[in-house]
Each structure stands twice: as C-alpha cells, then as structure tokens.
Design an enzyme around this catalytic site. Structure first.
Site, PDB file in Angstrom:
ATOM      1  N   ASP A  32     -10.974   1.371  -7.599  1.00  0.00           N
ATOM      2  CA  ASP A  32      -9.952   1.735  -7.907  1.00  0.00           C
ATOM      3  C   ASP A  32      -9.311   0.050  -7.530  1.00  0.00           C
ATOM      4  OD1 ASP A  32      -7.417   2.041  -6.536  1.00  0.00           O
ATOM      5  OD2 ASP A  32      -8.740   1.810  -4.265  1.00  0.00           O
ATOM      6  N   TYR A  33      -8.166  -0.137  -7.569  1.00  0.00           N
ATOM      7  CA  TYR A  33      -7.686  -1.669  -7.353  1.00  0.00           C
ATOM      8  C   TYR A  33      -7.053  -1.931  -6.110  1.00  0.00           C
ATOM      9  CZ  TYR A  33      -6.031  -6.169  -7.270  1.00  0.00           C
ATOM     10  OH  TYR A  33      -5.013  -7.376  -7.328  1.00  0.00           O
ATOM     11  N   ASP A  34      -5.662  -1.334  -5.306  1.00  0.00           N
ATOM     12  CA  ASP A  34      -4.841  -1.595  -3.934  1.00  0.00           C
ATOM     13  C   ASP A  34      -6.189  -1.429  -2.975  1.00  0.00           C
ATOM     14  OD1 ASP A  34      -2.532  -3.434  -4.260  1.00  0.00           O
ATOM     15  OD2 ASP A  34      -2.649  -1.157  -5.847  1.00  0.00           O
ATOM     16  N   ASP A 212     -10.450   4.063  -1.548  1.00  0.00           N
ATOM     17  CA  ASP A 212      -9.514   4.177  -0.429  1.00  0.00           C
ATOM     18  C   ASP A 212      -8.844   4.988  -0.366  1.00  0.00           C
ATOM     19  OD1 ASP A 212      -7.923   2.379  -2.083  1.00  0.00           O
ATOM     20  OD2 ASP A 212      -6.859   2.446   0.176  1.00  0.00           O
TER      21      ASP A 212
HETATM   22  O1  LIG Z   1      -4.473   3.229  -7.122  1.00  0.00           O
HETATM   23  P1  LIG Z   1      -4.174   1.723  -6.297  1.00  0.00           P
HETATM   24  O2  LIG Z   1      -4.612   0.666  -7.691  1.00  0.00           O
HETATM   25  O3  LIG Z   1      -4.806   1.851  -5.751  1.00  0.00           O
HETATM   26  O4  LIG Z   1      -2.915   2.051  -6.244  1.00  0.00           O
HETATM   27  C1  LIG Z   1      -1.935   3.198  -5.547  1.00  0.00           C
HETATM   28  C2  LIG Z   1      -0.774   2.159  -4.867  1.00  0.00           C
HETATM   29  O5  LIG Z   1      -0.567   0.808  -4.472  1.00  0.00           O
HETATM   30  C3  LIG Z   1      -0.370  -0.370  -4.787  1.00  0.00           C
HETATM   31  O6  LIG Z   1      -0.021   0.060  -2.990  1.00  0.00           O
HETATM   32  C4  LIG Z   1      -0.785  -0.534  -1.894  1.00  0.00           C
HETATM   33  O7  LIG Z   1      -0.758  -1.604  -2.697  1.00  0.00           O
HETATM   34  C5  LIG Z   1       0.653  -2.459  -1.894  1.00  0.00           C
HETATM   35  C6  LIG Z   1      -0.023  -3.755  -1.986  1.00  0.00           C
HETATM   36  O8  LIG Z   1      -1.237  -4.086  -1.684  1.00  0.00           O
HETATM   37  C7  LIG Z   1       1.238  -2.465  -0.794  1.00  0.00           C
HETATM   38  O9  LIG Z   1       1.993  -3.452  -0.436  1.00  0.00           O
HETATM   39  C8  LIG Z   1       1.400  -0.464  -0.571  1.00  0.00           C
HETATM   40  O10 LIG Z   1       1.474  -0.837   1.035  1.00  0.00           O
HETATM   41  C9  LIG Z   1       0.535   0.643  -0.949  1.00  0.00           C
HETATM   42  O11 LIG Z   1       0.382   1.740  -0.851  1.00  0.00           O
HETATM   43  C10 LIG Z   1       1.075  -0.060  -5.794  1.00  0.00           C
HETATM   44  O12 LIG Z   1       3.025  -0.648  -5.787  1.00  0.00           O
HETATM   45  C11 LIG Z   1       1.216   1.483  -5.999  1.00  0.00           C
HETATM   46  O13 LIG Z   1       2.095   1.764  -6.942  1.00  0.00           O
HETATM   47  C12 LIG Z   1       0.304   2.348  -6.205  1.00  0.00           C
HETATM   48  O14 LIG Z   1       0.535   3.213  -6.448  1.00  0.00           O
END
Ligand SMILES: O=P(O)(O)OC[C@H]1O[C@H](O[C@H]2O[C@H](CO)[C@@H](O)[C@H](O)[C@H]2O)[C@H](O)[C@@H](O)[C@@H]1O
Length: 276
Positions: A32-34, A212
């Site tokens: 996963d990324y974020d 996460d």
């Molecule tokens: O599946 P992921 O790669 O974990 O993506 C999930 C969402 O991640 C992003 O939002 C999250 O990260 C942002 C940057 O750090 C943060 O500002 C936000 O509060 C988090 O929820 C992304 O912007 C979404 O589009 C993804 O779905």
C-alpha cells in the site's frame, strides 16, 4: 476480522520471515502507499515518495525473481508520476485500474458514475463549511479531505456527510470513512481482487502484503502469504508493525540494503502518524 489478534512483528518473527524469503525462488510484494510507504501529509498532493523509498523499490524491482506491486487508492496519473520509471506493477483507485510495467493502464469495465455529480456537490457543501478541507477528484472515486481542519466539530461533519452520501448513492457504490477522509468508490472494486489476480499471474512462493488502512483488509483476507498491518486497528493481518519507518526497515532488509542499526521493528507503540 473479528476476534483475531495479530502478532507484533519483532526481530524473532522477522528473522523467520527473512529466512523464508531467502529460501524462496519467486517473491511478491504487495505494498500500500499512504500510511505504509509514506507518512501522512496534510496536503495529499505533497506526499511524494522519498529518495529512500524509491531506492528500496528500485532494488526490489531490479531482481526478476521479485514481483513488486503498489496497491493504492491513488489515481493512475499520480502513480505514474511517482513510480513510472520503476519496473513495477501499479494498482490505482483501490483496484479500478491496473498497469503492469511497460503496459498501458487497464480499467475494470462497466462502472456506473452517475452518482458523482450529486456526491461532489455534497462534498463541496462540506468545503464551504470548512475551507481548509478539499475534494480530491479521481476517475472512479471522490474523496473529501479534512486533515488540515483542526477542532473536533469536523469529525461530526464527516460523519454527517458520510450518512448523507450513503442515502444518495446507488447500491453499486460505497462510502467509507478513511484516515481524515470520506471516500466514495464503486462497491465491487477492492484491492483483494487485484491482489488475487496478480498473485496468480506470478505464482510466488513468498508473498508479503503490507498496509495500514481499511481498504487493505481486502488484501489481508485473500493474500496467500505474510500479511502485515501498519499501526493500530482491527485487522485480518497476521502481524502488526509500528509505522512507516519500520516498513522501510523490513523492505530494506529484503532488498539487501543495510538497515539502520538499532532500529526496532516494533517500538512498543504505534507511530503517531499512522494513528489516523
Ligand atoms: O491506498 P492508499 O495508497 O493508502 O491511499 C489511500 C488514500 O490516501 C490518500 O489520502 C491519505 O493520505 C493523504 C496524504 O498523506 C492524507 O492527507 C489523507 O488524510 C489520507 O487519508 C489519498 O489522497 C486518497 O486518494 C487515497 O484513497
């Protein structure tokens, strides 16, 4: 998920996993990324991968016996911008789009997007209430972001927005509360389906899946190998790790990059940025 308690991933377990990775002939990494490879940022547009993350991925991808897959909620354009030069597979918008290295993006067909206009307008109402919040437009998903908003009242607004959206969308679409986001996506799309298909294609004898968030649970539920949850919360994963620093630590070890000395995989607590 109910009642299952993941083990903390500490040195002893990690040594066993590393051993299995060494003995394997083909390895798959579903990442996963974020919140997993990158800590959260207040501005979603500014969560670019660091040079350290890119180096780790580059090293992992360099070995043809490794299949590296970034399985993200991010849109395809962002993933191309961040990882376009690496020999890896990208899964965008929670499984709606897949791009194997060197190939064009493939989209899941037959998606109803008639809900988007109504949902966007509900999210824009929330932005009018909290000008520090914002709407992220993706091809198949819409996200209301409120990480930059301080104070408790915004949590109530998020809950209210979620209920309003739930009433406004067809059954083919779902609304989820994420980490300081409210996200709407097609209901039948999930990261688990993408993982299952890509795992079948590569047939690895060592599979590691790290994530996460709630959307990563769909991967944990179907992943044939080692599953690692980053941070707190109920999970179907087998192991738990404290935060993104520890994730990079284990990936470095698997990539053959010397990890930081004395850095624990489990530091006795969950890193604050993975908390929400
Ligand atoms: O599946 P992921 O790669 O974990 O993506 C999930 C969402 O991640 C992003 O939002 C999250 O990260 C942002 C940057 O750090 C943060 O500002 C936000 O509060 C988090 O929820 C992304 O912007 C979404 O589009 C993804 O779905």
């Amino acid at each position: 998920m109910g009642g299952h308690r993941p083990e903390l991933l500490i040195e002893r377990q990690w040594a066993m996993l590393e051993q299995k990775a060494r003995e394997s002939e083909r390895r798959s990494f579903f990442l996963d990324y974020d919140g997993t490879l990158a800590p959260f940022q207040t501005d979603p547009a500014k969560a670019d991968p660091t040079a350290e993350v890119l180096l780790i991925l580059e090293r992992l991808c360099h070995n043809p016996a490794n299949q590296v897959v970034i399985v993200s909620g991010r849109d395809a354009m962002t993933l191309d911008r961040w990882f376009g030069t690496l020999r890896l597979t990208k899964v965008a918008e929670h499984g709606a789009f897949i791009s194997r290295f060197g190939e064009a993006w493939q989209a899941l067909p037959g998606i109803d997007l008639s809900w988007k206009e109504r949902v966007r307008s509900l999210m824009e109402d929330a932005v009018a209430l909290y000008p520090l919040s914002s709407v992220e437009e993706k091809e198949r998903c819409l996200v209301w972001h409120y990480r930059r908003v301080t104070g408790k009242s915004v949590d109530k607004t998020a809950h209210h927005l979620l209920q309003q959206i739930a009433r406004a969308i067809p059954q083919t679409v779902e609304v989820m509360a994420g980490k300081k986001i409210v996200e709407v996506k097609p209901a039948f799309i999930n990261k688990g389906t993408a993982l299952r298909m890509l795992a079948l294609e590569f047939c690895a004898d060592f599979v590691i899946t790290v994530g996460d968030d709630k959307t990563d649970e769909a991967m944990f539920e179907v992943s044939p190998g080692f599953t690692i949850k980053v941070g707190p919360g109920a999970t179907a994963a087998r192991y738990r790790i404290s935060g993104t620093r520890a994730v990079l630590q284990i990936l470095k070890r698997l990539a053959g990059i010397p990890p930081l000395a004395g850095m624990a995989l489990w530091n006795g607590q969950v890193d604050s940025h993975t908390d929400k």
